[in-house]
Design a protein around this motif. Structure first.
Motif, PDB file in Angstrom:
ATOM      1  N   ARG A  83       0.831  -1.201   0.000  1.00 11.56           N
ATOM      2  CA  ARG A  83       0.000   0.000   0.000  1.00 11.56           C
ATOM      3  C   ARG A  83       0.869   1.257   0.000  1.00 11.56           C
ATOM      4  O   ARG A  83       0.500   2.303  -0.508  1.00 11.56           O
ATOM      5  N   ASP A 105      -0.851  11.415  -1.360  1.00 10.40           N
ATOM      6  CA  ASP A 105      -2.152  11.205  -1.997  1.00 10.40           C
ATOM      7  C   ASP A 105      -2.193  11.794  -3.403  1.00 10.40           C
ATOM      8  O   ASP A 105      -2.904  11.297  -4.271  1.00 10.40           O
ATOM      9  N   TRP A 134       5.025   9.242   8.407  1.00 12.98           N
ATOM     10  CA  TRP A 134       4.258   8.786   7.233  1.00 12.98           C
ATOM     11  C   TRP A 134       4.047   7.278   7.275  1.00 12.98           C
ATOM     12  O   TRP A 134       2.969   6.781   6.951  1.00 12.98           O
ATOM     13  N   TRP A 137       1.247   6.611   9.755  1.00 10.07           N
ATOM     14  CA  TRP A 137      -0.084   6.928   9.201  1.00 10.07           C
ATOM     15  C   TRP A 137      -0.488   5.877   8.181  1.00 10.07           C
ATOM     16  O   TRP A 137      -1.648   5.474   8.114  1.00 10.07           O
ATOM     17  N   SER A 138       0.475   5.443   7.390  1.00  8.28           N
ATOM     18  CA  SER A 138       0.174   4.430   6.380  1.00  8.28           C
ATOM     19  C   SER A 138      -0.162   3.091   7.022  1.00  8.28           C
ATOM     20  O   SER A 138      -0.780   2.239   6.393  1.00  8.28           O
ATOM     21  N   PHE A 281      -0.305  -0.398 -11.597  1.00 13.73           N
ATOM     22  CA  PHE A 281      -1.730  -0.132 -11.347  1.00 13.73           C
ATOM     23  C   PHE A 281      -2.530  -1.430 -11.162  1.00 13.73           C
ATOM     24  O   PHE A 281      -3.691  -1.390 -10.787  1.00 13.73           O
ATOM     25  N   GLN A 285      -4.845  -1.211  -4.464  1.00 15.08           N
ATOM     26  CA  GLN A 285      -4.692   0.147  -3.932  1.00 15.08           C
ATOM     27  C   GLN A 285      -3.287   0.431  -3.413  1.00 15.08           C
ATOM     28  O   GLN A 285      -2.645  -0.415  -2.809  1.00 15.08           O
ATOM     29  N   THR A 287      -1.141   4.289  -2.016  1.00  9.79           N
ATOM     30  CA  THR A 287      -1.325   5.731  -1.842  1.00  9.79           C
ATOM     31  C   THR A 287      -0.820   6.472  -3.076  1.00  9.79           C
ATOM     32  O   THR A 287       0.334   6.299  -3.473  1.00  9.79           O
ATOM     33  N   GLY A 288      -1.688   7.269  -3.656  1.00 12.11           N
ATOM     34  CA  GLY A 288      -1.356   8.029  -4.849  1.00 12.11           C
ATOM     35  C   GLY A 288      -1.898   7.403  -6.128  1.00 12.11           C
ATOM     36  O   GLY A 288      -1.828   8.006  -7.197  1.00 12.11           O
ATOM     37  N   ARG A 289      -2.466   6.206  -6.019  1.00  9.59           N
ATOM     38  CA  ARG A 289      -2.924   5.488  -7.220  1.00  9.59           C
ATOM     39  C   ARG A 289      -3.942   6.307  -8.004  1.00  9.59           C
ATOM     40  O   ARG A 289      -3.836   6.449  -9.235  1.00  9.59           O
ATOM     41  N   ARG A 290      -4.898   6.846  -7.269  1.00  8.29           N
ATOM     42  CA  ARG A 290      -5.973   7.600  -7.913  1.00  8.29           C
ATOM     43  C   ARG A 290      -5.415   8.801  -8.687  1.00  8.29           C
ATOM     44  O   ARG A 290      -5.782   9.052  -9.835  1.00  8.29           O
TER      45      ARG A 290
ATOM     46  N   ARG B 306      -7.556   0.391   4.074  1.00  9.43           N
ATOM     47  CA  ARG B 306      -6.606  -0.123   3.083  1.00  9.43           C
ATOM     48  C   ARG B 306      -6.962   0.271   1.662  1.00  9.43           C
ATOM     49  O   ARG B 306      -6.120   0.231   0.775  1.00  9.43           O
ATOM     50  N   ASP B 309      -6.040   6.335   0.314  1.00  9.98           N
ATOM     51  CA  ASP B 309      -4.697   6.893   0.402  1.00  9.98           C
ATOM     52  C   ASP B 309      -4.370   7.230   1.859  1.00  9.98           C
ATOM     53  O   ASP B 309      -5.245   7.629   2.628  1.00  9.98           O
ATOM     54  N   ALA B 310      -3.088   7.089   2.218  1.00  9.16           N
ATOM     55  CA  ALA B 310      -2.693   7.245   3.622  1.00  9.16           C
ATOM     56  C   ALA B 310      -2.932   8.663   4.146  1.00  9.16           C
ATOM     57  O   ALA B 310      -3.302   8.842   5.304  1.00  9.16           O
TER      58      ALA B 310
END
Lengths: 401, 522
Positions: A83, A105, A134, A137-138, A281, A285, A287-290, B306, B309-310
């Motif tokens: 992730r 993000d 970070w 948080w992740s 991709f 999921q 972080t930042g994928r979107r 999950r 985004d973090a």
């Protein structure tokens, strides 16, 4: 529990010393130091040319103990790292090392680093920047434990064509069969050494990881074994030449870590750093994928390129102009004259759509000779591959020199 | 697997029902999934003792815009009011009660200066609240990547503040971030008046009167004026009857409401919400999934961190929603006597808050996860307006009590509950002597109970504290205030979204309009 090194309150020195400091201080003829994340580190110990050629022709030893190191463990460690990273870390099998980046993000790169899969549900993440907050948080929603082990792990980069021979002479039998990005442990005194075939030079080379207690015995054994292979301690300045020659980017030099950037638009996505191959991709999921999907659909703002600049004056901090020499299309982030490749290399961040492979641009270079500044416009051609990429970097068993 | 709906709405709270009615009218095929056996969420009437019923969550209708009541034709769908525009009486132990009826403050010994000051204060606050109410009726403007509608919204907000006139604009900018203690002390001499105003500013929050943001929460409460309410109203049959009317309106427009259909999770595939899984295991698909649940429950519980985004997760974790209000329901054999209070006013909204200092002291223990030694109370006797809630001649008291932290040290054990209830009763005895002997049955619902009864994280009424950093473009979190969540097809329509909590319904309506607009422009 974080085992951060601390000093007693009455000690006025503001900097920490690495476990190898006594040996490096003794060898540091120039006494040229710099601050690496709070640690006293050698910038150069000798003439930079001697140090650089130790990397390319013999064995160079660089103390990487100040590098930020996190121990990540627990049943969800792989899911957590998947992730965090933009690449699929499930492909980094146990006993292997992977290079990768992680984003915020907005799909902007926070840092790059190497991920060591050291055991079942056990990993080490090495990064340029501190990022414990970070990581925590992740980690919300994951059963994972994260420990900063920067101060408790001593590490040396041992790089160059004779590095394998040096390690064999030191008694690490079978080291020549270690493949690139593979890691293996060897008994050493009453503990062990973890050796990975990794590095920041683009050459044959290794990184050795051990406990702080074994740091000085390791140094002594290494230099005794490497004497005939012209082993030499080096500083960061020589390493920097080698990494530009090999085409490696560095956080803080070639991109602004996203969490540190204040001004809008100064950070870069993986695509904008030429790291498309690190974005997966299909893995689910991260972080930042979107944001990165949106960028892929609408196009990137910047392109990161390696430039072959004419002449021999490094294009340090240069503006890059388009073909007509009228419009500034980007700036150089790192530049150096590469002694082995005999070429003048620059890395630059350009506005889209500039920087297509083979495109000819111009670098505006300022240089000074005896207080006289001169400006030249030098042709700069976009390269597709790094100028230094010798077969020995990948050969297994590692060649003997 | 069924695929007969365009839109799934999770939760039949009042916002979910408004959202359903609005979308159904626009031609969407909507299904509302509710875990409970009645619609309404925290607008619910429940029997708490044999023969005695009470609004178990919110007990007044105060902020739901009258225009929305008309637009949804709720009267046609059965909404009747037992009382409208109730005044507030600040009860005093010595019987010198203060009554606030609109702009009029009255007490036997209230000075003319304070009466005048309150009238002016009331009108002034109403003008500020009207600006806020205007912004509540629109989606909040985005500040980053804004479009023309955002810029227009921002311009409108600025224009509304500017047209207050120079003096009032300066004043609202001065007091906007202040605390209610200072403002009330600055405006009024009378201690009763100060504490009555301050009480309204902290009710339903975890703040004390000296906390910054309390003037903002007072303005927030006073948007009720702009929405057409002269004071709290009580529907016939309690708040559950109001919810029934909403549900009937939504159904009449074509929405389907499924009760006892709790949602276990939202299905996310490749960053897009595709449907939900019910507690029963049944899967429902729809291209639009709207959650009426609070942001934490929705994103942590139903989606799962999950999938997100973090940085977004970090913000959602940061939403302050520490429930502080408890409800006490009393079944009474007879009407309690309130010395000094005109019998005609016993049906008013009654407030028990001794002084500014007393209010501050009631809040202080909550900082250390303790409950108030002398709690402050808002109560009403709904049976004075609607006798159907209790057997003939008997009465019900519904009270909101603060401060009772959700995370009480040692937990809300039976002993802790008994102790807290005893302290509430002791407070009530000071103004209703002998009330203890009238109680035939009682029920105390603290924040964890509210959490489990209504599914609200932290038991916080508003789905998140009402404060400047959690309002407008910051609600529920910055960059995601326009109802769309960072998962395609997932929307938030509850009080955790702009404009927030209370029984207001605008989050549900704004969300529906945003969905309709998005489809229209796509």
């Amino acid at each position: 529990m974080n085992t951060l090194a601390t000093r007693p309150a009455h000690d006025p020195r503001a900097m920490l010393e690495t476990p190898f400091h006594p040996r490096i201080a003794a060898a540091n003829g120039l006494q040229s130091w710099y601050n690496w994340k709070g640690y006293v580190s050698a910038e150069r110990l000798d003439q930079i040319e001697f140090e650089y050629f130790a990397i390319r022709n013999a064995t160079a030893v660089f103390d990487i103990s100040p590098m930020t190191k996190y121990r990540i463990e627990g049943p969800d460690s792989e899911a957590f790292l998947n992730r965090l990273f933009t690449r699929d870390v499930r492909k980094i099998r146990e006993g292997r090392v992977g290079y990768g980046v992680w984003c915020d993000d907005a799909g902007q790169v926070q840092d790059d680093g190497t991920l060591f899969h050291t055991g079942p549900d056990l990993w080490r993440l090495c990064s340029q920047e501190r990022c414990l907050d970070w990581l925590h948080w992740s980690a919300l929603g994951y059963d994972v434990r994260i420990t900063d082990e920067t101060a408790s792990v001593a590490a040396l980069a041992v790089q160059g064509p004779t590095s394998c021979s040096t390690l064999r002479a030191m008694g690490l039998s079978g080291i020549e069969t270690l493949k690139p990005f593979e890691l293996r442990s060897f008994p050493f005194h009453d503990g062990e050494l973890m050796v990975s075939r990794t590095g920041f030079t683009g050459d044959l080379g290794y990184e050795i990881w051990t406990s702080t207690a074994l740091a000085l015995p390791l140094w002594d054994a290494l230099f005794a074994a490497g004497e005939h292979f012209l082993i030499k301690p080096i500083g960061s300045a020589a390493l920097n030449i080698a990494r530009i020659e090999a085409g490696f980017i560095m956080a803080g030099a070639d991109f602004v870590p996203a969490e540190q950037g204040v001004r809008h638009g100064r950070s870069r996505s993986p695509f904008e750093l030429g790291l498309d191959w690190l974005v997966d991709f299909d893995k689910g999921q991260f972080t930042g994928r979107r944001a990165l999907l949106a960028e892929r659909a609408s196009g990137s703002r910047y392109r990161f390129v390696k430039l072959d600049v004419e002449g021999n004056k490094p294009a340090t901090n240069s503006f890059i102009f388009g073909a007509g020499q009228r419009k500034v299309v980007g700036t150089v982030t790192s530049a150096v004259w590469c002694p082995t490749a005999k070429s003048n290399v620059a890395m630059a961040s350009l506005d889209m759509p500039y920087g297509r492979p083979g495109e000819e641009l111009w670098a505006e270079i300022y240089y000074m000779r005896e207080l006289k500044w001169t400006r030249v416009m030098a042709r700069a051609k976009v390269m597709e591959t790094p100028v230094f990429d010798p077969p020995r970097r990948r050969q297994t068993p590692a060649p003997r020199f | 697997m069924t695929d007969t709906h365009d839109v799934i709405i999770i939760g039949a709270g009042h916002n979910g029902l408004v959202c359903a009615a609005t979308l159904a009218k626009a031609g969407r095929r909507v299904v509302v999934l509710e875990r409970a056996d009645r619609p309404g969420g925290a607008a619910r009437t429940r029997t708490f003792a044999p023969g005695y019923s009470v609004s178990s969550g919110a007990h007044f209708l105060n902020q739901f815009p009258v225009s929305l009541i008309e637009e949804l034709q709720l009267a046609k769908h059965g909404l009747r009011f037992a009382a409208k525009g109730l005044a507030t009486v600040a009860l005093q132990a010595d019987g010198r009660h203060l009554r606030l009826d609109g702009a009029k403050a009255a007490a036997t010994d209230l000075g003319a200066v304070d009466q005048q000051a309150f009238a002016e204060f009331h009108a002034e606050i109403a003008s500020y609240a009207a600006v806020l109410a205007g912004a509540f009726g629109r989606r909040p403007p985005r500040l980053v990547d804004s479009d023309w509608r955002d810029r227009l919204g921002l311009l409108k907000l600025g224009w509304d503040i500017r047209t207050l006139g120079r003096d009032r604009m300066r004043e609202v900018l001065r007091i906007g971030l202040m605390n209610i203690h200072d403002l009330a002390s600055e405006r009024f001499e009378d201690a009763r008046l100060r504490s009555a105003v301050a009480f309204d500013a902290v009710l339903g929050t975890s703040m004390g009167p000296r906390a910054p943001n309390t003037v903002m929460s007072y303005l927030y409460r006073r948007t009720a004026d702009a929405f057409g309410h002269a004071g709290p109203s009580i529907p016939v049959g309690g708040m559950g009857a109001f919810a029934d009317a909403l549900a009937a309106a939504a159904t009449a427009r074509g929405a389907e409401i499924r009760l006892q259909a709790g949602v276990a999770s939202i299905v996310v595939h490749e960053g897009r919400a595709t449907g939900v899984v019910l507690d029963s295991g049944e899967v429902l698909n729809a291209s639009t999934v709207i959650s009426n649940a609070d942001p934490r429950t929705t994103l942590k519980g139903l989606v799962g961190y999950r999938e997100l985004d973090a940085g977004f997760v970090r913000r959602v974790e940061g939403i302050r929603m520490r429930g502080m209000a408890a409800k006490l329901h009393l079944a009474l054999d007879a009407l309690p006597s309130i010395p000094g209070l005109d019998a005609a006013n016993a049906g008013d909204r009654l407030v028990l808050c001794p002084s500014l200092e007393g209010l501050d002291e009631a809040m202080n223990p909550s900082k250390y996860r303790q409950f108030s030694a002398e709690p402050v109370i808002e109560l009403c006797i709904p049976t004075l307006h609607d006798p159907s809630l209790a057997p003939p001649g008997k009465h019900v008291i519904s009270a909101v009590v603060q401060y009772a932290p959700v995370d009480l040290e040692g937990g809300w054990t039976a002993a802790a509950r008994a102790e807290f209830e005893a302290r509430i009763m002791a407070r009530l005895e000071t103004v209703m002597p002998g009330i203890g002997s009238l109680v035939s049955s009682s029920e105390l619902c603290v924040a964890p109970d509210i959490q489990s009864e209504f599914g609200i994280h932290g038991g916080h009424w508003h789905h998140g504290e009402i404060s400047v950093d959690q309002l407008l473009m910051m609600r529920p979190v910055v960059l995601f205030s326009q109802y769309a969540m960072p998962i395609d097809g997932l929307w938030l329509c509850g009080a955790g979204a702009h404009p927030g909590g209370g029984v207001m319904g605008l989050a549900g309506r704004n969300c529906a309009q945003e969905i309709i607009r998005k489809r229209a422009s796509a």
